[in-house]
Each structure stands twice: as C-alpha cells, then as structure tokens.
Write an enzyme that holds these catalytic residues in place. Structure first.
Site, PDB file in Angstrom:
ATOM      1  N   HIS A  55     -10.403   6.626  31.387  1.00 49.10           N
ATOM      2  CA  HIS A  55     -11.996   7.008  32.733  1.00 49.10           C
ATOM      3  C   HIS A  55     -11.096   6.889  33.386  1.00 49.10           C
ATOM      4  CE1 HIS A  55     -15.771   8.071  33.666  1.00 49.10           C
ATOM      5  NE2 HIS A  55     -15.708   6.897  34.662  1.00 49.10           N
ATOM      6  N   ASP A 105     -13.215   2.352  37.703  1.00 50.19           N
ATOM      7  CA  ASP A 105     -13.854   3.791  38.572  1.00 50.19           C
ATOM      8  C   ASP A 105     -14.537   2.994  38.996  1.00 50.19           C
ATOM      9  OD1 ASP A 105     -16.043   5.252  36.969  1.00 50.19           O
ATOM     10  OD2 ASP A 105     -16.758   3.942  35.554  1.00 50.19           O
ATOM     11  N   HIS A 124     -11.546  14.046  36.955  1.00 49.17           N
ATOM     12  CA  HIS A 124     -11.577  13.144  35.661  1.00 49.17           C
ATOM     13  C   HIS A 124     -12.293  14.553  34.563  1.00 49.17           C
ATOM     14  CE1 HIS A 124     -14.405  12.171  32.184  1.00 49.17           C
ATOM     15  NE2 HIS A 124     -13.174  10.773  31.873  1.00 49.17           N
ATOM     16  N   HIS A 148     -15.174  12.087  40.108  1.00 49.28           N
ATOM     17  CA  HIS A 148     -14.968  12.304  38.796  1.00 49.28           C
ATOM     18  C   HIS A 148     -15.052  13.841  38.281  1.00 49.28           C
ATOM     19  CE1 HIS A 148     -16.698   8.115  38.950  1.00 49.28           C
ATOM     20  NE2 HIS A 148     -17.114   7.801  37.517  1.00 49.28           N
TER      21      HIS A 148
END
Length: 220
Positions: free
Chosen positions: A125, A25, A111, A108
């Site tokens: 994540h 991340d 994601h 992101h």
C-alpha cells in the site's frame, strides 16, 4: 480513538520493507492534507480540513523525513531506538490523525486505481502511495526542489520511484489507462485537487513521474 498503543519491540522485528512502506504512506499525509486544505475539500469524516489537522500532517512529514532512514536501520538490526519511536509516532498517530482531519487527494486515489491492475498486486500500500505522491506533485506543478526532496527520501528508504519498481512499464498503456480511469472515479479523493482532474492528466502524470524518477536514478 481515545488512545493509540504501539509495541516498539514488535515493530522493530517486522520486515524492513513493511516498515519502509509505512513511511511511504505517511510521507503523503502532509502533501494531501495541504491540497485538501487549499481546495477546502472534504476530509475523511466528511468535514472541512482543520488547521490543527494540517499542522499535525506537516509534523508527520517532517518527522518521517528526519528520522525514517535512521529508524529503518534500527529495524534491520531489530533494535528499538529514539528514531524508531519518533517514526512510529509519525506513521501511526500523526499520519492517521493528519489524514483523517486534513483529508486526502490524488496520491491515495492513484493507489486505489493501482489496486485494479493485477501486475501491481505485489506492491505494498505505502509503496503505491509513495509513487502516487510523485504523480500528484507533478500533476499539481509543484517546484522541482520539492519533487527532488520526496524522491531523495523515497530512495533513502528503498521505496519504489519508477513504474518498473512497482510492477508496470511505461509501455503498458492498458494498465496505465485503468489506473488513470479509476483514479478519477466519482467519489475518489483526487477530486480534492483544486482543479478538475481528468484521466488524461493522471495518465500523463504517471508517465512524467516515471521518466523523471528514472532520469534522476541514472544521474545518481
């Protein structure tokens, strides 16, 4: 926040996969902030990215790159080390401030698109963000050396770099279409890229990233 506290003894005892996912991340923080800064998109507080935020995001990447693999070994040993402390500062503090002040981009958003596919629910994540970063770099047309550096880091801490490792295959056209469509939904951070981002570009980027990483793994 006025202060950030992290108990290193607690973090050293967590599953290594969770720790690595945190690194995944944080790994994207700089590359997304860089993109958002270049396009003058909105950051997470709906303001323009700051130079300080970009600087913190860059330091986040450099710290994770330099210390995360060593820190992961400390976590596996349930030991608190300087590398662990440095990596925690990057993944919790620098990543948070860097993303908030610098902004997000395609990684992101990809994601977020992946959360709509049932077969990807088992991926963490940070694992999905790390793969999304590879896609972002390819869609942006970044240099091979930069993509190789991100790939090498991801492999050094066990982050997934192929579709198969996160729960899909290149043959799952329906699943990939869902990801691609959701990635570019109105309001998604993919639109902070400095060019129009289409579902087709994301779809092709996913396939290209998967193939690139697969071939890289085969070469060792």
């Amino acid at each position: 926040p006025e202060a950030v506290f992290a108990d290193l003894s607690v973090l050293a005892a967590e599953p290594a996969r969770f720790f690595a996912a945190g690194g995944g991340d944080g790994l994207a923080t700089y590359f997304e902030a860089r993109t958002c800064y270049a396009s003058q998109g909105d950051n997470l507080v709906l303001m323009k990215p700051s130079l300080a935020g970009l600087g913190i995001a860059r330091l986040c990447f450099e710290t994770i790159r330099d210390y995360a693999a060593e820190a992961l070994q400390a976590v596996k040993a349930k030991a608190v080390t300087t590398a662990l402390e440095n990596t925690v500062e990057a993944t919790i503090y620098m990543s948070g401030v860097g993303a908030e002040s610098g902004g997000l981009a395609a990684a992101h958003a990809i994601h977020n698109g992946m959360t709509a596919v049932h077969d990807l629910h088992g991926a963490q994540h940070g694992e999905k963000v790390a793969f999304g970063l590879l896609v972002q770099l390819i869609v942006e047309g970044q240099p091979t050396a930069e993509i190789d550096a991100v790939l090498a880091f991801s492999r050094s801490v066990g982050l997934p770099t192929t579709l198969a490792e996160i729960g899909l295959t290149a043959d799952d056209a329906d699943g990939l279409r869902i990801v691609a469509d959701r990635t570019v939904a109105p309001g998604e951070t993919a639109h902070n890229e400095p060019f129009p981002v289409t579902p087709e570009a994301i779809y092709d980027g996913i396939l290209a990233a998967d193939r690139y990483a697969t071939e890289a793994m085969a070469r060792g």
